[in-house]
Design a protein around this motif. Structure first.
Motif, mmCIF file in Angstrom:
data_model
loop_
_atom_site.group_PDB
_atom_site.id
_atom_site.type_symbol
_atom_site.label_atom_id
_atom_site.label_comp_id
_atom_site.label_asym_id
_atom_site.label_seq_id
_atom_site.Cartn_x
_atom_site.Cartn_y
_atom_site.Cartn_z
ATOM 1 N N GLY A 91 44.214 75.570 65.489
ATOM 2 C CA GLY A 91 43.028 75.924 66.259
ATOM 3 C C GLY A 91 41.836 76.199 65.368
ATOM 4 O O GLY A 91 40.710 75.779 65.663
ATOM 5 N N ILE A 92 42.064 76.894 64.266
ATOM 6 C CA ILE A 92 40.965 77.183 63.336
ATOM 7 C C ILE A 92 40.384 75.880 62.795
ATOM 8 O O ILE A 92 39.165 75.667 62.805
ATOM 9 C CB ILE A 92 41.459 78.096 62.195
ATOM 10 C CG1 ILE A 92 41.649 79.522 62.720
ATOM 11 C CG2 ILE A 92 40.482 78.087 61.020
ATOM 12 C CD1 ILE A 92 42.393 80.449 61.780
ATOM 13 N N THR A 118 27.386 79.920 63.404
ATOM 14 C CA THR A 118 28.087 79.121 64.417
ATOM 15 C C THR A 118 29.460 78.686 63.906
ATOM 16 O O THR A 118 30.423 78.628 64.672
ATOM 17 C CB THR A 118 27.273 77.871 64.803
ATOM 18 O OG1 THR A 118 26.974 77.115 63.626
ATOM 19 C CG2 THR A 118 25.975 78.252 65.496
ATOM 20 N N THR A 119 29.551 78.409 62.600
ATOM 21 C CA THR A 119 30.831 78.004 62.012
ATOM 22 C C THR A 119 31.857 79.124 62.158
ATOM 23 O O THR A 119 33.008 78.906 62.560
ATOM 24 C CB THR A 119 30.631 77.654 60.526
ATOM 25 O OG1 THR A 119 29.701 76.585 60.436
ATOM 26 C CG2 THR A 119 31.936 77.240 59.872
ATOM 27 N N THR A 120 31.426 80.340 61.841
ATOM 28 C CA THR A 120 32.318 81.496 61.945
ATOM 29 C C THR A 120 32.835 81.662 63.367
ATOM 30 O O THR A 120 34.039 81.826 63.605
ATOM 31 C CB THR A 120 31.566 82.783 61.551
ATOM 32 O OG1 THR A 120 30.910 82.544 60.313
ATOM 33 C CG2 THR A 120 32.495 83.963 61.444
ATOM 34 N N LEU A 121 31.899 81.620 64.325
ATOM 35 C CA LEU A 121 32.269 81.864 65.723
ATOM 36 C C LEU A 121 33.218 80.794 66.238
ATOM 37 O O LEU A 121 34.263 81.104 66.832
ATOM 38 C CB LEU A 121 31.003 81.908 66.593
ATOM 39 C CG LEU A 121 30.074 83.105 66.342
ATOM 40 C CD1 LEU A 121 28.764 82.923 67.084
ATOM 41 C CD2 LEU A 121 30.752 84.401 66.769
ATOM 42 N N ALA A 122 32.861 79.532 66.010
ATOM 43 C CA ALA A 122 33.673 78.447 66.583
ATOM 44 C C ALA A 122 35.087 78.460 66.017
ATOM 45 O O ALA A 122 36.062 78.285 66.757
ATOM 46 C CB ALA A 122 33.005 77.098 66.317
ATOM 47 N N ALA A 123 35.212 78.678 64.713
ATOM 48 C CA ALA A 123 36.541 78.637 64.088
ATOM 49 C C ALA A 123 37.421 79.758 64.641
ATOM 50 O O ALA A 123 38.577 79.531 65.018
ATOM 51 C CB ALA A 123 36.412 78.772 62.572
ATOM 52 N N ALA A 124 36.878 80.968 64.682
ATOM 53 C CA ALA A 124 37.684 82.103 65.133
ATOM 54 C C ALA A 124 38.059 81.970 66.599
ATOM 55 O O ALA A 124 39.208 82.205 66.991
ATOM 56 C CB ALA A 124 36.920 83.408 64.888
ATOM 57 N N VAL A 125 37.094 81.560 67.415
ATOM 58 C CA VAL A 125 37.363 81.428 68.853
ATOM 59 C C VAL A 125 38.404 80.334 69.096
ATOM 60 O O VAL A 125 39.337 80.504 69.885
ATOM 61 C CB VAL A 125 36.053 81.127 69.623
ATOM 62 C CG1 VAL A 125 36.361 80.748 71.073
ATOM 63 C CG2 VAL A 125 35.128 82.335 69.567
ATOM 64 N N VAL A 128 30.413 79.464 70.702
ATOM 65 C CA VAL A 128 31.590 80.059 71.354
ATOM 66 C C VAL A 128 32.176 79.080 72.371
ATOM 67 O O VAL A 128 33.395 78.893 72.452
ATOM 68 C CB VAL A 128 31.219 81.408 72.022
ATOM 69 C CG1 VAL A 128 32.373 81.909 72.892
ATOM 70 C CG2 VAL A 128 30.881 82.440 70.949
ATOM 71 N N LEU A 129 31.300 78.415 73.123
ATOM 72 C CA LEU A 129 31.775 77.418 74.084
ATOM 73 C C LEU A 129 32.517 76.299 73.349
ATOM 74 O O LEU A 129 33.597 75.856 73.773
ATOM 75 C CB LEU A 129 30.587 76.849 74.868
ATOM 76 C CG LEU A 129 30.929 75.755 75.887
ATOM 77 C CD1 LEU A 129 31.898 76.278 76.947
ATOM 78 C CD2 LEU A 129 29.663 75.217 76.552
ATOM 79 N N ILE A 130 31.934 75.856 72.233
ATOM 80 C CA ILE A 130 32.579 74.820 71.417
ATOM 81 C C ILE A 130 33.946 75.315 70.933
ATOM 82 O O ILE A 130 34.936 74.582 70.957
ATOM 83 C CB ILE A 130 31.659 74.427 70.234
ATOM 84 C CG1 ILE A 130 30.579 73.481 70.742
ATOM 85 C CG2 ILE A 130 32.462 73.791 69.097
ATOM 86 C CD1 ILE A 130 29.544 73.103 69.708
ATOM 87 N N GLY A 131 34.006 76.586 70.541
ATOM 88 C CA GLY A 131 35.273 77.149 70.072
ATOM 89 C C GLY A 131 36.351 77.103 71.144
ATOM 90 O O GLY A 131 37.492 76.723 70.877
ATOM 91 N N VAL A 132 35.983 77.456 72.368
ATOM 92 C CA VAL A 132 36.969 77.454 73.463
ATOM 93 C C VAL A 132 37.483 76.035 73.698
ATOM 94 O O VAL A 132 38.693 75.791 73.781
ATOM 95 C CB VAL A 132 36.349 78.032 74.758
ATOM 96 C CG1 VAL A 132 37.297 77.836 75.939
ATOM 97 C CG2 VAL A 132 36.016 79.509 74.574
ATOM 98 N N LEU A 133 36.554 75.073 73.793
ATOM 99 C CA LEU A 133 36.969 73.687 74.053
ATOM 100 C C LEU A 133 37.781 73.136 72.880
ATOM 101 O O LEU A 133 38.730 72.375 73.076
ATOM 102 C CB LEU A 133 35.739 72.811 74.321
ATOM 103 C CG LEU A 133 35.050 73.122 75.659
ATOM 104 C CD1 LEU A 133 33.708 72.411 75.758
ATOM 105 C CD2 LEU A 133 35.956 72.733 76.829
ATOM 106 N N ALA A 134 37.423 73.556 71.658
ATOM 107 C CA ALA A 134 38.156 73.083 70.474
ATOM 108 C C ALA A 134 39.575 73.642 70.454
ATOM 109 O O ALA A 134 40.466 73.060 69.840
ATOM 110 C CB ALA A 134 37.419 73.493 69.199
#
Lengths: 112, 488, 112
Positions: B336-337, B305-312, B357-363
């Motif tokens: 963003g990262i 999840t860490t990988t996905l959120a940071a990249a997204v 991924v949803l968290i990544g977009v909102l972040a």
């Protein structure tokens, strides 16, 4: 003697140096400077903070020359530095009272 | 008479001493003799428990598990790497070149200072239980006494307590170091050290105990008696909200940098900033996946999840910039990262890939608006956007965790031993966890804001907060540290 | 025409630039330099080795102006760069014989 200062676009430095060499100029001092004239700068934004950057990178060339070659030198610089676009730069001509070559203590024209 | 009396006493003492020594030496053997050796089944069960990260029973009790320990030592080093040099370079690149060393020195100073505090009392106040208090730990581990290579089963069956203490210490180091971002370029070094010392005692240690301590008030996952059954996997509230909100308050009390809004204060090296971002990104695997306190499936989920959120989030921030301003900037990708990593922090071990991924977009969107729009409207000088990224991101992450946490990836959320008793399991099954998360957000916010207001004015009265205007204009590198970052 | 060279404190660059624009100066060249005058430097210590740094960072601004506005320009620089503390800098005024705009080859006042 005259001190000629030319402010030019950085990428033109080599061409100007060659052109000056062709009219017999053997030495010069070059500095990286920033400046602006009629050429507009650009805007940089860092996380929403906007900075207007008026100052663009330029190169300053300083040459000391004998009076009789001033016109030739100016022609050489304008000929090689000109692109016809805004931001080509300027040439300043200043009277020079004396020049000394430190190594030999020569003064005046022979030190140029 | 005196002689014989003395000799008799000596003899008696010798005998007593010998008997005592014998008793000491034998007691262990006598105890072993009484215990029936573990059966093959018990020994097998203990090994299974090692693989499953559960209670080993008698056979391997209080024995560190090599695999779990290896991962936790690696994670601790990774989290230290986030501060030194990750955060130091990230922040160092964002300041003007006359202040680059001051930021590095602040990160270095905080690392040493907090390590001493942690050894003296920090670990005990956070992870001790002798007070039996939901708000503060205890005194049993002062000066790390009794903190050995044997696990403390309140926190991990298989990880040495000294390793656990060092791992948690790295969080205590990076949290006050994050505050540096909001007050960069304009706070005296001695004022920073004094403020951090007080802030750790008043804000961080109590808050970390409430969220992660075995008797903690808001420790929904591991305290059956938690009053607020909230969850925070790796520090959305403890680390990012606390530092971010405190940073905002401190930056308001300090006032803006001289020339703020008039002079050019652009970052002096986005190259350093990018290098620091990469180190934070890599180090964050220790921060999030390490927060499983085991090398288990929950750690594996947090890693993903860490990988996905940071990249997204990095990609989203860059693209939002591209659309709204025409350029996708390096600082935008970096911001963003970091924002993605911040927002996934409380959720990493509780949400699945889709949630990440949803968290990544909102972040990539919400902190972007905080850093670009909010700051422009209110005109506070959060120099390096600690508030915009960490407070806003941490708060967003804590709230989103309330909606996206699922027992499918972490069965501790519905454990019979804790979650069933404090009500967390019911919130997970029937919804409503976000209300508990909101309460935890409120507690964190109030403690951080009130604590920082009081401490900032205290430090101001004691040593003053800001350097002389002349020193600030010359740059803190020379005036506070007597060095220059770049020598002609 | 005059070449005006001003050495100022770096953080004063923006206010000097604004003041110059206000009196009609349209271009300038800026370089980062180091220098010292009456202002004392500072001491830096690296692992016990002490270095006295006499040369402090300064900004050098060069502008070319017509003789009529020379005094206004000097006043504008003083007004914007002055803090009243030691190290505020200096202004040099040098006579200039000619100026050439490279793009158009205009000479003299027109090229300023």
């Amino acid at each position: 003697m005259k001190l000629i200062i030319a402010i030019i676009k950085p990428f033109k430095l080599d061409e100007v140096k060659e052109a000056l060499g062709a009219v017999g100029i053997e030495g010069m001092t070059v500095t990286e400077v920033k400046g602006f004239g009629r050429q507009k700068g650009h805007t940089e934004i860092y996380r929403g903070s906007e900075y207007t950057v008026d100052f663009l990178p330029k190169v300053k060339i300083e040459i000391a020359v004998a009076d009789d070659v001033v016109a030739q030198v100016i022609a050489a610089v304008t000929g090689s530095a000109k692109t016809g676009k805004i931001g080509d730069g300027k040439i300043f001509v200043l009277p020079l009272e004396d020049v000394v070559r430190i190594r030999t203590d020569e003064h005046g024209d022979s030190a140029v | 008479m005196n002689h014989s009396c003395l000799r008799k006493t000596l003899r008696q003492l010798t005998v007593a001493g010998a008997l005592f020594a014998l008793a000491l030496g034998l007691s262990a053997r006598a105890e072993v003799a009484k215990i029936v050796p573990p059966t093959a089944d018990e020994r097998l069960a203990a090994l299974e428990a090692y693989v499953n990260n559960t209670d080993p029973g008698k056979s391997l009790a209080l024995t560190p598990g090599p695999g779990h320990n290896a991962w936790m030592m690696t994670s601790a080093a990774l989290v230290l790497f986030m501060t030194l040099p990750g955060l130091a370079l990230f922040y160092g690149g964002l300041v003007r070149k006359k202040n680059v060393l001051s930021v590095l020195a602040q990160c270095l100073g905080i690392t040493g200072l907090v390590t001493i505090l942690w050894w003296a009392c920090g670990y005990s106040l956070v992870f001790g239980t002798s007070y039996g208090s939901p708000f503060i730990g205890g005194t049993e581990f002062l000066f790390l006494s009794g903190v050995t290579s044997a696990p403390n089963t309140n926190y991990a069956y298989w990880v040495s307590q000294n390793v656990f203490a060092m791992f948690q210490m790295m969080f205590a180091i990076i949290t006050p170091a994050l505050i540096v971002g909001a007050i960069a370029e304009r706070m005296k070094f001695n004022a920073i050290l004094l403020f951090v010392t007080l802030w750790m005692m008043v804000v961080y240690f109590p808050l970390a105990h409430m969220v992660w301590g075995a008797t903690g008030w808001m420790n929904g996952v591991w305290n059956a008696a938690a009053v607020i059954p909230a969850i925070d996997f790796a520090g959305g509230t403890v680390v990012h909200m606390s530092s971010g909100w405190s940073a905002l308050v401190l930056c308001l009390i300090l006032g803006p940098r001289i020339g703020f809004g008039r002079e050019k204060m652009a970052p002096h090296s986005l190259v350093l900033c990018m290098v620091g971002t990469g180190m934070l990104y890599v180090g964050w695997y220790g921060f999030n996946a390490g927060s499983a306190v085991a090398s288990d499936g929950i750690a594996a989920n947090a890693f993903t999840t860490t990988t996905l959120a940071a990249a997204v989030a990095g990609f989203t921030w860059g693209m939002v910039e591209k659309v709204t301003r025409g350029h996708a900037s390096v600082l935008g990708f970096c911001s963003g990262i970091v924002a993605g990593l911040v927002v996934i922090t409380p959720a990493a071990g509780f949400v699945n890939a889709a949630g990440a991924v949803l968290i990544g977009v909102l972040a990539g969107v919400v902190p972007f608006l905080a850093c670009t729009r909010l700051k422009a409207v209110f005109k506070y000088d959060d120099a390096l956007d600690t508030f915009g990224v960490h407070a806003v991101g941490g708060t967003l992450g804590a709230l989103l965790t309330g909606f996206l946490a699922t027992a499918d990836v972490n069965s501790n959320l519905v454990s019979a031993a804790y979650a069933e008793k404090n009500g967390l399991a019911a919130l997970i099954k029937h919804g409503g966890l976000w209300v508990a998360q909101l309460k935890a957000i409120g507690v964190t916010l109030v403690l951080s804001v009130v604590g920082t207001i009081v401490l900032a004015y205290l430090v101001k009265a004691l040593v003053g907060l800001r350097p002389a205007p002349e020193a600030e204009q010359q740059g803190l590198d020379i005036t506070d540290h007597g060095e220059e970052g770049y020598i002609l | 025409m005059k070449l005006i060279t001003a050495i100022i404190k770096p953080f004063k660059l923006d206010s000097v630039k604004e003041a110059l624009t206000a009196v009609g100066v349209e271009g300038m060249t800026v370089s980062e330099v180091k220098g010292f005058g009456r202002q004392k430097g500072h001491t830096e210590v690296y692992r016990g080795s002490e270095y006295t740094v006499d040369f402090l960072p300064k900004v050098k601004i060069e502008i070319v102006v017509s003789d009529e506005i020379k005094d206004k320009v000097v006043t504008a620089i003083i007004g914007a760069a002055k803090t009243g503390k030691i190290g505020d800098g200096k202004i040099f005024v040098v006579p200039l014989e000619d100026v050439v705009r490279i793009r158009t080859e205009e000479h003299g006042d027109q090229a300023v």
